[in-house]
Scaffold this motif. Structure first.
Motif: not given
Length: 297
Positions: A153-179
């Motif tokens: 039983r709480v009052s709620t105010v939605p603010i945003y929706a989380e969406r997820y990303a894979l976080i890598l170093r910029h020189d990782h082999p997967l770093a240039d993939r669009p998704q």
């Protein structure tokens, strides 16, 4: 009576007479005497006693519900009268899930500019801890997940929706993939939040649905720890895009959107379900609603 109810709430929370007394700033004999006086006034036993605290009686559990309501209402009344005298002022206690810590400044910075007499105490806590602290009147509001697990039983105010990303170093082999798909994370050395975090439970579920068992090389309760390991090279982590934004500014990291599914989970402000709210908390809820409109635009 209010002071005794506050001590009773502290005892139910700490489950230890000494710790409860310390949290209330009184001696243990004073707290024990106050609980006994409360029992005498109400004509029921509230606490099972032995050599140590053994829990609340059924009557004690019911009194606890009333105590939280009465103490909360008394605090609201005092805050409203203070606001009538001084305008919005005081200290707002806010507990925040780790993945929303980088967002909280968007909420507090604008608020404090409009209400310079209001100060914030901001704590990093799990979603479960936030609900417990809210129930026990230890915080005024929480920034947490609104889906997936019951809020009560709480009052709620939605603010945003989380969406997820894979976080890598910029020189990782997967770093240039669009998704990237969740099913493509099989051979990565992941570092993730600890299992007591709802974010970790969400990620574990999505990995499981993709046929991957979550076996991170590193588990931590801090985003800083996760990002530090990613920066060292060899590791990757999964974060909400908004949580990662502040770390991406250095240019050393890349964020690859995770698709299939494009998972989304709501995060927002929660507060005790009480009418009226204190003026300062009502203003914070309004500010959260304005922030929600900004993220939606």
């Amino acid at each position: 009576m209010i002071d005794k109810l506050e001590m009773f709430i502290a005892l139910s929370r700490e489950r230890h007479f000494g710790r409860a007394a310390e949290s209330c700033g009184v001696t243990q004999p004073s707290l024990s005497a106050a609980i006994k006086q409360l029992e005498d006034q109400l004509g029921v036993m509230l606490v099972y006693r032995g050599s140590r605290f053994q829990g609340l009686t059924p009557e004690g559990q019911r009194v606890l519900d009333w105590a939280r309501q009465i103490v909360g209402d008394a605090r609201t009344m005092k805050e409203e009268m203070r606001a009538a005298r001084q305008g919005l002022s005081g200290n707002l206690r806010l507990a925040v899930i780790p993945t929303a810590l980088t967002l909280v400044a968007d909420l507090t910075a604008t608020f404090t500019k409009a209400h310079p007499k209001v100060r914030f105490t901001i704590l990093s806590r799990t979603s479960i801890e936030i609900l417990s602290m809210l129930e026990n009147l230890q915080i005024d509001a929480g920034l947490t997940y609104l889906d997936n697990e019951p809020l009560g039983r709480v009052s709620t105010v939605p603010i945003y929706a989380e969406r997820y990303a894979l976080i890598l170093r910029h020189d990782h082999p997967l770093a240039d993939r669009p998704q990237i798909g969740w099913e493509d994370l099989t051979d990565l050395s992941l570092c993730l939040l600890t299992p007591d975090m709802q974010n970790r439970r969400i990620i574990t579920q999505h990995l499981s649905e993709a046929g991957i068992e979550a076996e991170p090389m590193i588990e931590a309760s801090s985003l800083i720890v996760l990002i530090s390991h990613v920066l060292k090279g060899g590791w990757a982590t999964i974060l909400p895009v908004k949580a990662a934004e502040v770390f991406l500014m250095s240019g050393e990291l890349a964020a690859i959107p995770l698709q299939s599914p494009d998972a989304s989970h709501r995060v927002g402000l929660i507060a005790p379900y009480r009418e009226p709210h204190t003026p300062v908390l009502a203003a914070l809820l309004d500010q959260a609603a304005s922030l929600s409109d900004r993220f939606r635009d």
